[in-house]
Enzyme design. Structure first.
Site, PDB file in Angstrom:
ATOM      1  N   ARG A 158      64.229  19.009  61.618  1.00 40.99           N
ATOM      2  CA  ARG A 158      63.484  17.891  62.208  1.00 40.99           C
ATOM      3  C   ARG A 158      64.355  17.060  63.136  1.00 40.99           C
ATOM      4  NH1 ARG A 158      62.880  12.479  60.705  1.00 40.99           N
ATOM      5  NH2 ARG A 158      64.295  12.881  58.974  1.00 40.99           N
ATOM      6  N   GLU A 194      69.213   8.507  68.897  1.00 41.39           N
ATOM      7  CA  GLU A 194      69.616   9.249  67.693  1.00 41.39           C
ATOM      8  C   GLU A 194      69.930  10.696  68.054  1.00 41.39           C
ATOM      9  OE1 GLU A 194      67.219   8.598  64.167  1.00 41.39           O
ATOM     10  OE2 GLU A 194      66.743   6.578  64.829  1.00 41.39           O
ATOM     11  N   HIS A 209      67.608  14.607  52.332  1.00 35.92           N
ATOM     12  CA  HIS A 209      66.928  13.516  53.020  1.00 35.92           C
ATOM     13  C   HIS A 209      65.452  13.810  53.290  1.00 35.92           C
ATOM     14  CE1 HIS A 209      66.406  10.188  55.767  1.00 35.92           C
ATOM     15  NE2 HIS A 209      66.262  10.955  56.825  1.00 35.92           N
TER      16      HIS A 209
HETATM   17  C1  SIN Z   1      68.069   7.485  60.145  1.00 37.08           C
HETATM   18  O1  SIN Z   1      67.858   6.294  60.373  1.00 37.08           O
HETATM   19  O2  SIN Z   1      69.141   8.021  60.324  1.00 37.08           O
HETATM   20  C2  SIN Z   1      66.945   8.300  59.617  1.00 37.08           C
HETATM   21  C3  SIN Z   1      65.969   8.568  60.669  1.00 37.08           C
HETATM   22  C4  SIN Z   1      65.214   9.816  60.374  1.00 37.08           C
HETATM   23  O3  SIN Z   1      65.452  10.450  59.352  1.00 37.08           O
HETATM   24  O4  SIN Z   1      64.385  10.191  61.183  1.00 37.08           O
END
Ligand code: SIN
Length: 561
Positions: free
Chosen positions: A401, A133, A366
């Site tokens: 974060r 990610e 979010h």
């Molecule tokens: C996502 O799956 O993009 C969210 C993961 C996160 O917010 O840590």
């Protein structure tokens, strides 16, 4: 035999641990605390409903060869833009493997290579499939398909439900914390429990506990567009603030860059893991689609979230387009169905085949990086009150974060909080009804103007989106402050004149959190991480920032001023 829930149906209820919220943090704490005493989890909706349930990505955890705690620490600190507390980052990152094992012991299965890849076999097939990610220098995200949060929630809930020492009271919403600081002058402000409304009967009960743990999650509903569920109204931060706890860094609200843009999709998240598997962000230009992220960051579509959300916002404003797009058509349908079964299915519902079509996306609120100030044990500035999970602010996330660090933080801090409580002197406060009276409605009467609640609810969310969103300015913040001040006054008057209802309690909390975000944003005279104010240049990458702290004085302090 498990104590029946009817044993907890009185008006004055005592327990060792009162846990407010049934997400990962709340349930982790409950399971640990149940080894030491009687635990009550109160949750305002169904026990299944929590922010945790909607987490898709997974849990960042150093487990693979070629990765190290130090690399995870550095990635977290880089994303955090000069505001992470390095000792907290180290403590949480290094506790990850142990807490992950606890989850596995509870029954959680993480996805393996062989579940996803066509040719993964033998020993290699039995290794974890690690997701990638934004902001992570390597693959390190353990995941359960693309519904990690749901799986986590289901296994923990099953363990809590079978535990003899844990009672879960659904449809119970905390109204306010009971703290000594507001009852009478005390040297130290200490939490004794909470007033709680049964949302079905509207009866308000008095819960008295040795320890109170806030695990109420985030506050995404403060913004018009959010991928959070309806319960995310910032109740924990608002209650802690009213009880005079220190609140930290509320200006850092994280916007997820890629929420499915479709009139019928209710804020469905397209996980960052999709970009981790190679999806590229594009914008429509005339009759074709162009990439744009390379103009903003060397990691392009996998840059840290604040940068991606801001870049999309900028491209949309410049081009007048309603959305950006994710392109993951390089992968086969077979791979996409295996790796992202839920996202694939959800997109298909709206006529989008990820293997053939571009996915329309927009940013939305979010995650709250700020919250009730705590240390790595969830210890707040109020004695016997802990804040764990998204409601707390340990210093792990800093100004932004890092993806998939939130579930990690929730389970580490929840576990630590119980360990910390075990050595603490505390008794169940059997304080006379004279000192802690049961809730009284006073002269309040039933309201005949419920419209005030829905009107203010919408107005707050719209003003936060327009003036306190991804890009802020001094003027916008000033406008927001003037408006929220008026709305808050109106709500307070309404609150004290009319019999309170769950909707009114949530509205009051939402307004309070909105004001905290605005006040913290006004106090920060720089652009840093998620807080981007067009009137100030971005703080230099290597510069260390200062936390923003808010605290409402106790009555006794106001008296002595
Ligand atoms: C996502 O799956 O993009 C969210 C993961 C996160 O917010 O840590």
């Amino acid at each position: 035999m498990k104590m029946s829930e009817t044993a907890y149906s009185g008006k004055r209820i005592t327990c060792d641990y009162l846990i407010v919220g049934s997400g990962l943090a709340g349930m982790t704490a409950a399971l640990e605390a149940a080894k030491h005493g009687r635990v009550i989890i109160i949750t305002k909706s169904k026990a299944e409903e929590s922010n945790t349930r909607y987490a898709q990505g997974g849990i960042a955890c150093v487990i693979g060869e070629g990765d190290s705690f130090e690399a995870h620490v550095q990635d977290t600190i880089t994303a955090g833009a000069g505001l992470c507390h390095p000792e907290v980052v180290r403590a949480i990152v290094s506790a990850a493997p142990e807490r992950v094992r606890d989850l596995q012991d509870c029954g959680l299965h993480f996805t393996l290579q062989k579940d996803v890849e066509e040719n993964a076999s033998g020993a290699q097939g039995n290794q974890y499939h690690l997701g990638q990610e934004g902001g992570h220098s390597t693959r390190r995200i353990l995941h359960a398909g693309d519904i990690t949060g749901r799986e986590v929630s289901d296994v923990l809930l099953a363990r809590c439900r079978e535990n003899q020492n844990i009672i879960i009271l659904e449809n119970h919403l905390a109204v306010d914390l009971i703290s000594t600081g507001h009852i009478e002058w005390q040297e130290e402000n200490c939490c004794l429990g909470a007033y709680v409304i049964d949302t079905a009967t509207h009866e308000i009960k008095t819960f008295l506990s040795k320890f109170t743990m806030l695990a109420t999650g985030g506050a995404g509903k403060v913004y018009l567009c959010t991928c959070n569920p309806d319960i995310a109204s910032g109740d924990g931060v608002a209650m802690a603030y009213r009880a005079s706890a220190e609140i930290r860094n509320m200006e850092f609200y994280q916007f997820h860059p890629t929420i499915l843009f479709h009139p019928k999709a209710k804020s469905f998240l397209i996980s960052e893991a999709v970009r981790g598997e190679g999806a590229i962000l594009k914008i429509k230009k005339g009759d074709h689609y162009e990439t744009f992220m390379e103009k903003y960051h060397p990691l392009a579509s996998l840059a840290p979230r604040d940068i991606v959300a801001r870049a999309i916002d900028n491209e949309l404003k410049r081009s007048g387009q309603p959305c950006a797009y994710l392109d993951i058509r390089d992968h086969s349908e077979e791979f996409l169905r295996k790796r992202f079964p839920n996202i694939f299915k959800e997109c298909l519902k709206f006529g989008i085949n990820m293997a053939e079509d571009l996915i329309p996306v927009v940013p939305a609120a979010h995650y709250c990086c700020g919250g009730v100030r705590t240390d790595v044990h969830g210890v707040t500035t109020i004695k016997r009150l802990y804040a764990i999970g998204e409601v707390g602010c340990t210093g792990l996330h800093g100004a932004n974060r890092l993806a998939s660090n939130s579930l990690l933080e929730a389970m580490v801090v929840a576990y630590n909080a119980v360990c910390h409580s075990v050595g603490q002197p505390a008794t169940i406060p059997e304080i006379s009804a004279h000192i802690i009276p049961d809730w009284s409605k006073g002269d309040a009467v039933d309201s005949d103007e419920q419209i005030v609640i829905s009107h203010n609810w919408e107005e707050i969310r719209r003003l936060m989106w327009d003036y306190v969103g991804i890009v802020r300015t001094d003027k916008r913040l000033e406008r927001a402050k003037n408006r929220i001040r008026m709305i808050r006054k109106e709500i307070e008057k309404y609150y004290w004149n009319f019999i309170i209802t769950p909707d009114l309690i949530e509205l009051r909390n939402l307004a309070s959190v909105a004001e905290m975000i605005i006040d913290s944003a006004i106090a920060r005279k720089e652009s840093r991480g998620l807080h981007y104010n067009a009137d100030y240049p971005p703080a230099p990458i290597e510069s260390k920032g200062k936390d923003t702290v808010l605290r409402r004085p106790l009555k006794s302090e106001i008296w002595f001023e």
